[in-house]
Write a protein that holds these residues in place. Structure first.
Motif, PDB file in Angstrom:
ATOM      1  N   THR A 153       0.818  -1.218   0.000  1.00 41.34           N
ATOM      2  CA  THR A 153       0.000   0.000   0.000  1.00 41.34           C
ATOM      3  C   THR A 153       0.848   1.264   0.000  1.00 41.34           C
ATOM      4  OG1 THR A 153      -0.133   0.108   2.426  1.00 41.34           O
ATOM      5  CG2 THR A 153      -1.786  -1.235   1.278  1.00 41.34           C
ATOM      6  N   ASP A 154       2.165   1.104   0.138  1.00 41.36           N
ATOM      7  CA  ASP A 154       3.078   2.255   0.135  1.00 41.36           C
ATOM      8  C   ASP A 154       3.578   2.460  -1.295  1.00 41.36           C
ATOM      9  OD1 ASP A 154       5.387   3.930   0.251  1.00 41.36           O
ATOM     10  OD2 ASP A 154       5.559   3.487   2.387  1.00 41.36           O
ATOM     11  N   ARG A 155       3.085   3.479  -1.958  1.00 48.48           N
ATOM     12  CA  ARG A 155       3.399   3.660  -3.371  1.00 48.48           C
ATOM     13  C   ARG A 155       4.872   3.960  -3.596  1.00 48.48           C
ATOM     14  NH1 ARG A 155       0.451   7.607  -7.871  1.00 48.48           N
ATOM     15  NH2 ARG A 155       1.597   6.734  -9.668  1.00 48.48           N
ATOM     16  N   ASN A 156       5.484   4.738  -2.698  1.00 53.24           N
ATOM     17  CA  ASN A 156       6.910   5.039  -2.854  1.00 53.24           C
ATOM     18  C   ASN A 156       7.750   3.770  -2.778  1.00 53.24           C
ATOM     19  OD1 ASN A 156       6.560   7.823  -3.132  1.00 53.24           O
ATOM     20  ND2 ASN A 156       6.614   8.147  -0.904  1.00 53.24           N
ATOM     21  N   CYS A 157       7.387   2.897  -1.873  1.00 47.06           N
ATOM     22  CA  CYS A 157       8.102   1.624  -1.727  1.00 47.06           C
ATOM     23  C   CYS A 157       7.920   0.765  -2.975  1.00 47.06           C
ATOM     24  CB  CYS A 157       7.581   0.892  -0.490  1.00 47.06           C
ATOM     25  SG  CYS A 157       8.378  -0.696  -0.190  1.00 47.06           S
ATOM     26  N   VAL A 158       6.690   0.680  -3.458  1.00 47.28           N
ATOM     27  CA  VAL A 158       6.400  -0.125  -4.651  1.00 47.28           C
ATOM     28  C   VAL A 158       7.116   0.450  -5.865  1.00 47.28           C
ATOM     29  CG1 VAL A 158       4.584  -0.870  -6.237  1.00 47.28           C
ATOM     30  CG2 VAL A 158       4.191  -0.934  -3.761  1.00 47.28           C
ATOM     31  N   ARG A 159       7.108   1.780  -5.998  1.00 49.79           N
ATOM     32  CA  ARG A 159       7.765   2.414  -7.140  1.00 49.79           C
ATOM     33  C   ARG A 159       9.262   2.146  -7.129  1.00 49.79           C
ATOM     34  NH1 ARG A 159       6.721   7.425  -6.041  1.00 49.79           N
ATOM     35  NH2 ARG A 159       4.762   7.547  -7.226  1.00 49.79           N
ATOM     36  N   SER A 160       9.863   2.197  -5.948  1.00 53.09           N
ATOM     37  CA  SER A 160      11.294   1.934  -5.837  1.00 53.09           C
ATOM     38  C   SER A 160      11.639   0.523  -6.292  1.00 53.09           C
ATOM     39  CB  SER A 160      11.746   2.144  -4.390  1.00 53.09           C
ATOM     40  OG  SER A 160      13.085   1.760  -4.213  1.00 53.09           O
ATOM     41  N   LEU A 161      10.840  -0.454  -5.873  1.00 52.73           N
ATOM     42  CA  LEU A 161      11.079  -1.841  -6.275  1.00 52.73           C
ATOM     43  C   LEU A 161      10.839  -2.030  -7.772  1.00 52.73           C
ATOM     44  CD1 LEU A 161       9.392  -3.662  -3.276  1.00 52.73           C
ATOM     45  CD2 LEU A 161      11.825  -3.657  -3.821  1.00 52.73           C
ATOM     46  N   ALA A 172       4.929  -4.832  -9.841  1.00 52.40           N
ATOM     47  CA  ALA A 172       5.650  -4.962  -8.569  1.00 52.40           C
ATOM     48  C   ALA A 172       4.667  -5.189  -7.421  1.00 52.40           C
ATOM     49  CB  ALA A 172       6.485  -3.718  -8.308  1.00 52.40           C
ATOM     50  N   LYS A 173       3.574  -4.441  -7.418  1.00 56.57           N
ATOM     51  CA  LYS A 173       2.561  -4.624  -6.373  1.00 56.57           C
ATOM     52  C   LYS A 173       1.967  -6.019  -6.454  1.00 56.57           C
ATOM     53  CE  LYS A 173      -1.576  -2.457  -4.451  1.00 56.57           C
ATOM     54  NZ  LYS A 173      -2.537  -1.323  -4.585  1.00 56.57           N
ATOM     55  N   GLY A 174       1.768  -6.499  -7.671  1.00 55.81           N
ATOM     56  CA  GLY A 174       1.235  -7.840  -7.854  1.00 55.81           C
ATOM     57  C   GLY A 174       2.175  -8.907  -7.328  1.00 55.81           C
ATOM     58  N   LYS A 175       3.489  -8.694  -7.498  1.00 54.77           N
ATOM     59  CA  LYS A 175       4.484  -9.644  -6.991  1.00 54.77           C
ATOM     60  C   LYS A 175       4.426  -9.720  -5.459  1.00 54.77           C
ATOM     61  CE  LYS A 175       6.861 -10.870 -10.759  1.00 54.77           C
ATOM     62  NZ  LYS A 175       7.106 -12.274 -11.186  1.00 54.77           N
TER      63      LYS A 175
END
Length: 261
Positions: A153-161, A172-175
């Motif tokens: 739910t943290d978009r910054n974290c997901v975007r970084s990955l 990435a969120k799906g993973k």
């Protein structure tokens, strides 16, 4: 060159030079005698003396080269080897490589473990490869499987990955969601209490697996969107590497929230 303050070394060095000088003197003497008029009447003995004299002088020359150059180079090399050995012992580094699948006999080690912590971006391939072993682990009483994944739910974290691994944000969120669902399914329809899933926004720079008294760490690379081999470290409890990664995992734990069970 400064003289040694070690009296035993001074005595040894003095003895070495004394013997070398005596051997060189003997060699010169034998060569001299082999060339005198007396030696002309004793050809066999003269040839023997000539060869022995030459051998003595050459041996002294080689010994001097070893003393002045070879021994010091060998000693320095041994110091480097010893330092490396000491570093490995202190760190309790068990192995290092570039293929995490060969770092351990994963299925055997996991199945025989009591406690497993997984800190990763998602590690879905690793989980699918070891489903049977993971099931065997959590089937045992008093066992524990803790999983630490990024907060989907943290978009910054997901975007970084996503940027690191060359995925879209949705991929990435799906993973991450796949990893969470996969561990829930592994635990069965009713939570056993032996599987915990934690999420956090901690930026991942490596994946680690703590299996009882071992920690396996696989580093990430900076070649965005490319699949390349990365270093894999295996270290045992009691060493400096284990202490670092164990402490790091506890920091992640304190910054995470439990979402399952």
């Amino acid at each position: 060159m400064t003289s040694s303050t070690n009296p035993y070394r001074r005595v040894t060095t003095f003895t070495y030079w004394l013997i070398s000088a005596a051997a060189a003197g003997l060699g010169v003497f034998l060569l001299y005698v082999s060339g005198t008029s007396w030696a002309e009447g004793h050809k066999t003995l003269s040839n023997l003396m000539n060869q022995l004299g030459g051998l003595a002088i050459v041996s002294v020359a080689i010994a001097l080269l070893w003393e002045l150059v070879g021994r010091r180079a060998f000693f320095n090399e041994m110091l480097e080897v010893q330092k490396l050995k000491t570093d490995v012992v202190e760190s309790a580094l068990e192995s290092i490589g570039t293929d995490y699948t060969k770092a351990l006999e994963w299925s055997t080690v996991i199945a025989n473990a009591r406690h497993l912590d997984v800190f990763s971006a998602w590690a879905n391939t690793w989980r699918n490869q070891n489903l049977s072993a993971l099931s065997a682990l959590i089937a045992k009483p008093n066992s524990k499987l803790r999983v630490f994944v990024p907060d989907p739910t943290d978009r910054n974290c997901v975007r970084s990955l996503a940027n690191r691994f060359g995925y879209t944000e949705n991929d990435a969120k799906g993973k991450i969601t796949e990893a969470i669902d996969g561990y829930k399914q592994l635990d069965g329809a009713t939570p056993s209490g032996r599987v915990e899933i934690w999420t956090s926004s901690v930026h991942r720079v490596f994946t680690s697996y703590r299996i009882d008294d071992r920690i396996v760490v696989t580093l990430y690379h900076h070649a965005t969107g490319q699949r390349v081999s990365v270093p894999v470290l295996v270290c045992r409890e009691g060493g400096s590497l284990f202490k670092f990664f164990e402490h790091d995992l506890e920091v992640v734990h304190s910054a995470s929230k439990q979402i399952y069970p």
